[in-house]
Design an enzyme around this catalytic site. Structure first.
Site, mmCIF file in Angstrom:
data_model
loop_
_atom_site.group_PDB
_atom_site.id
_atom_site.type_symbol
_atom_site.label_atom_id
_atom_site.label_comp_id
_atom_site.label_asym_id
_atom_site.label_seq_id
_atom_site.Cartn_x
_atom_site.Cartn_y
_atom_site.Cartn_z
ATOM 1 N N CYS A 111 38.148 38.321 54.497
ATOM 2 C CA CYS A 111 40.129 38.516 54.011
ATOM 3 C C CYS A 111 40.352 38.150 55.701
ATOM 4 O O CYS A 111 40.580 37.102 55.814
ATOM 5 C CB CYS A 111 40.473 38.347 53.511
ATOM 6 N N HIS A 251 48.079 36.725 54.488
ATOM 7 C CA HIS A 251 47.275 36.695 54.029
ATOM 8 C C HIS A 251 47.485 36.402 51.805
ATOM 9 O O HIS A 251 48.744 36.748 51.809
ATOM 10 C CB HIS A 251 46.442 37.592 53.568
ATOM 11 N N ASN A 281 44.062 33.235 46.010
ATOM 12 C CA ASN A 281 43.217 33.599 47.235
ATOM 13 C C ASN A 281 41.872 33.184 47.623
ATOM 14 O O ASN A 281 40.618 33.659 46.937
ATOM 15 C CB ASN A 281 43.014 35.578 46.996
HETATM 16 N N1 ACO Z 1 45.068 39.443 31.907
HETATM 17 C C1 ACO Z 1 45.807 40.448 31.057
HETATM 18 N N2 ACO Z 1 45.839 41.913 31.864
HETATM 19 C C2 ACO Z 1 45.011 42.485 32.559
HETATM 20 C C3 ACO Z 1 44.572 41.242 33.418
HETATM 21 C C4 ACO Z 1 44.053 39.868 33.843
HETATM 22 N N3 ACO Z 1 43.690 39.114 34.448
HETATM 23 N N4 ACO Z 1 43.909 41.658 34.645
HETATM 24 C C5 ACO Z 1 44.037 43.153 34.392
HETATM 25 N N5 ACO Z 1 44.665 43.184 33.747
HETATM 26 C C6 ACO Z 1 45.611 44.141 32.739
HETATM 27 C C7 ACO Z 1 44.398 45.782 33.413
HETATM 28 O O1 ACO Z 1 43.551 45.603 32.282
HETATM 29 C C8 ACO Z 1 45.378 46.718 32.567
HETATM 30 O O2 ACO Z 1 45.357 46.627 30.929
HETATM 31 P P1 ACO Z 1 45.610 48.636 31.060
HETATM 32 O O3 ACO Z 1 46.586 48.998 31.389
HETATM 33 O O4 ACO Z 1 45.739 47.936 29.203
HETATM 34 O O5 ACO Z 1 44.267 49.489 31.514
HETATM 35 C C9 ACO Z 1 46.741 46.123 33.285
HETATM 36 O O6 ACO Z 1 46.717 44.382 33.185
HETATM 37 C C10 ACO Z 1 47.598 46.445 34.564
HETATM 38 O O7 ACO Z 1 46.203 46.422 35.426
HETATM 39 P P2 ACO Z 1 46.525 46.350 37.181
HETATM 40 O O8 ACO Z 1 45.283 46.360 37.822
HETATM 41 O O9 ACO Z 1 47.276 48.335 37.150
HETATM 42 O O10 ACO Z 1 47.539 45.728 37.326
HETATM 43 P P3 ACO Z 1 48.220 45.432 38.565
HETATM 44 O O11 ACO Z 1 49.777 45.038 39.258
HETATM 45 O O12 ACO Z 1 47.969 46.048 39.223
HETATM 46 O O13 ACO Z 1 47.700 43.487 39.275
HETATM 47 C C11 ACO Z 1 46.027 43.000 40.414
HETATM 48 C C12 ACO Z 1 45.899 43.392 39.150
HETATM 49 C C13 ACO Z 1 46.250 41.323 40.276
HETATM 50 C C14 ACO Z 1 44.136 42.598 40.791
HETATM 51 C C15 ACO Z 1 46.003 43.777 41.806
HETATM 52 O O14 ACO Z 1 45.816 44.950 41.352
HETATM 53 C C16 ACO Z 1 45.653 42.838 42.684
HETATM 54 O O15 ACO Z 1 46.489 41.744 43.743
HETATM 55 N N6 ACO Z 1 45.151 43.725 44.002
HETATM 56 C C17 ACO Z 1 45.203 43.526 44.964
HETATM 57 C C18 ACO Z 1 43.978 42.313 45.208
HETATM 58 C C19 ACO Z 1 43.703 42.058 46.091
HETATM 59 O O16 ACO Z 1 44.449 41.026 46.851
HETATM 60 N N7 ACO Z 1 41.811 41.477 46.635
HETATM 61 C C20 ACO Z 1 41.475 41.179 48.163
HETATM 62 C C21 ACO Z 1 40.802 40.819 47.817
HETATM 63 S S1 ACO Z 1 40.355 39.401 49.074
HETATM 64 C C22 ACO Z 1 38.423 39.491 50.221
HETATM 65 O O17 ACO Z 1 37.873 40.368 50.803
HETATM 66 C C23 ACO Z 1 37.621 39.276 48.848
#
Ligand code: ACO
Length: 333
Positions: A111, A251, A281
């Site tokens: 990214c 970003h 994203n």
């Molecule tokens: N729908 C419903 N529930 C979900 C989903 C979904 N799409 N995804 C995860 N959950 C659940 C999980 O299973 C978990 O359930 P559990 O508590 O029963 O285990 C719960 O929601 C909480 O999960 P978390 O991972 O703690 O949720 P969080 O608030 O951290 O949000 C997210 C997850 C959105 C992925 C967040 O962590 C995030 O944005 N992280 C950064 C991602 C990012 O920016 N990546 C960059 C990629 S860039 C690149 O270089 C390609």
């Protein structure tokens, strides 16, 4: 020489995947996706659209706005982790598609790819080694996303953003920058199979290894720590503070990460550009796409001070502080 952005362009696929569509694919909900990420829909490619096709469209717009012919380019730098092939570089395919005849290469900073590319272009232009450099951020992450993994499939969209960086006598352009990387934990965000370490086999296809794998909460913590500090570092190098910024273009990975960075920089919402709700994203394309939309909306004008920051797989991060110098009127691109 100063290095000014003189051209800008973007391209996204027509095909849109909404949160309601995703509700039919995995156990998720519009409420969860909007409240945890800010995303409502994203554009995704059809099988015949690739990084090079999107990048060429965005680049043609950018060249038209810069009033340049493809043969005026001295270099093409393209940031992507989803190039058309493992090799050759997608930048070479773009060079051919545009009808340019310059050096062309890809960089892989996920990214942060467009920011890395902008800093490289700035080096070549400010030292007089190049006059016009095309910098592209493009990604088609939908092609390597596991549509059964609700932790990742709701996040990503496809798109391309392109900028022309040109030598200029007018003070401004890129004023300060920072780049960083911490390669200690690649598994926090990676595509395990498909490279030389884990070539694709029937077995690793069955274990979903050729798809994106992410430890979401680890990346989230890293991003909230890094975005604000990286922007501050670039601003210090530009002899500016966050209060001097007219528009902050972070970003577009997660609205909560954007809000955390904006709070740290004490920037009010009207100075922060957000379009994640419509694109998700788009990785290396996110900041240049946001920049194009900000210009269209009249939020960047000659003289505007703009801060751009990104983070991504690697883990990598980078920021640039710039002062806009080019005219922003539509020239029919
Ligand atoms: N729908 C419903 N529930 C979900 C989903 C979904 N799409 N995804 C995860 N959950 C659940 C999980 O299973 C978990 O359930 P559990 O508590 O029963 O285990 C719960 O929601 C909480 O999960 P978390 O991972 O703690 O949720 P969080 O608030 O951290 O949000 C997210 C997850 C959105 C992925 C967040 O962590 C995030 O944005 N992280 C950064 C991602 C990012 O920016 N990546 C960059 C990629 S860039 C690149 O270089 C390609």
């Amino acid at each position: 020489m100063y290095s000014a952005i003189t051209g800008w362009g973007m391209a996204v696929p027509e095909n849109i995947l909404t949160n309601a569509d995703l509700e039919r694919l995995v156990d998720t909900s519009d409420d969860w996706i909007v409240s945890r990420t800010g995303i409502r829909e994203r554009h995704v490619t059809t099988p015949d659209e690739t990084s090079s096709t999107l990048a060429i469209r965005a680049s043609q717009q950018a060249l038209a706005r810069a009033h340049l012919a493809p043969t005026d380019l001295d270099m093409i730098i393209l940031g992507t982790v989803t190039g058309d092939y493992s090799f050759p570089a997608t930048a070479c395919l773009v060079q051919d598609g545009l009808g340019a005849s310059c050096a062309a290469f890809d960089i892989q900073a996920a990214c942060t790819g467009w920011i890395y590319g902008m800093v490289m272009a700035h080096q070549f232009v400010s030292t007089g080694a190049a006059r016009n450099v095309l910098v592209i951020g493009v990604e088609v992450l939908s092609k390597i996303t596991d549509m059964r993994d609700r932790g990742t499939c709701v996040l990503f969209g496809d798109g391309a953003g392109a900028t022309v960086v040109s030598a200029s006598d007018t003070p401004g352009g890129v004023l300060g920058w920072t780049l960083g990387a911490d390669g200690a934990r690649p598994e926090q965000l990676y595509r395990k199979a498909g490279g030389a370490k884990h070539p694709i086999t029937r077995e690793n296809i069955d274990s979903h290894d050729p798809y994106i794998s992410m430890m979401g909460s680890e990346v989230f913590k890293f991003a909230t720590r890094t975005m604000g500090t990286a922007m501050e570092e670039a601003l210090v190098k530009a002899n500016l503070t966050a209060h001097d910024i007219d528009l902050f273009i972070p970003h577009q990975a997660n609205l909560r990460i954007i809000e955390a960075a904006s709070r740290r920089l004490e920037l009010p919402p009207e100075k922060v550009f957000v379009n994640i709700e419509r694109y998700g994203n788009t990785s290396a394309a996110a900041v240049p796409i946001a920049m194009c939309e900000a210009i269209d909306q009249g939020r960047i004008m000659p003289g505007s001070r703009v801060g751009c920051v990104a983070f991504g797989a690697g883990l990598t991060w980078g920021a640039i502080a710039l002062q806009w110098t080019a005219p922003v009127g539509d020239v029919g691109a």
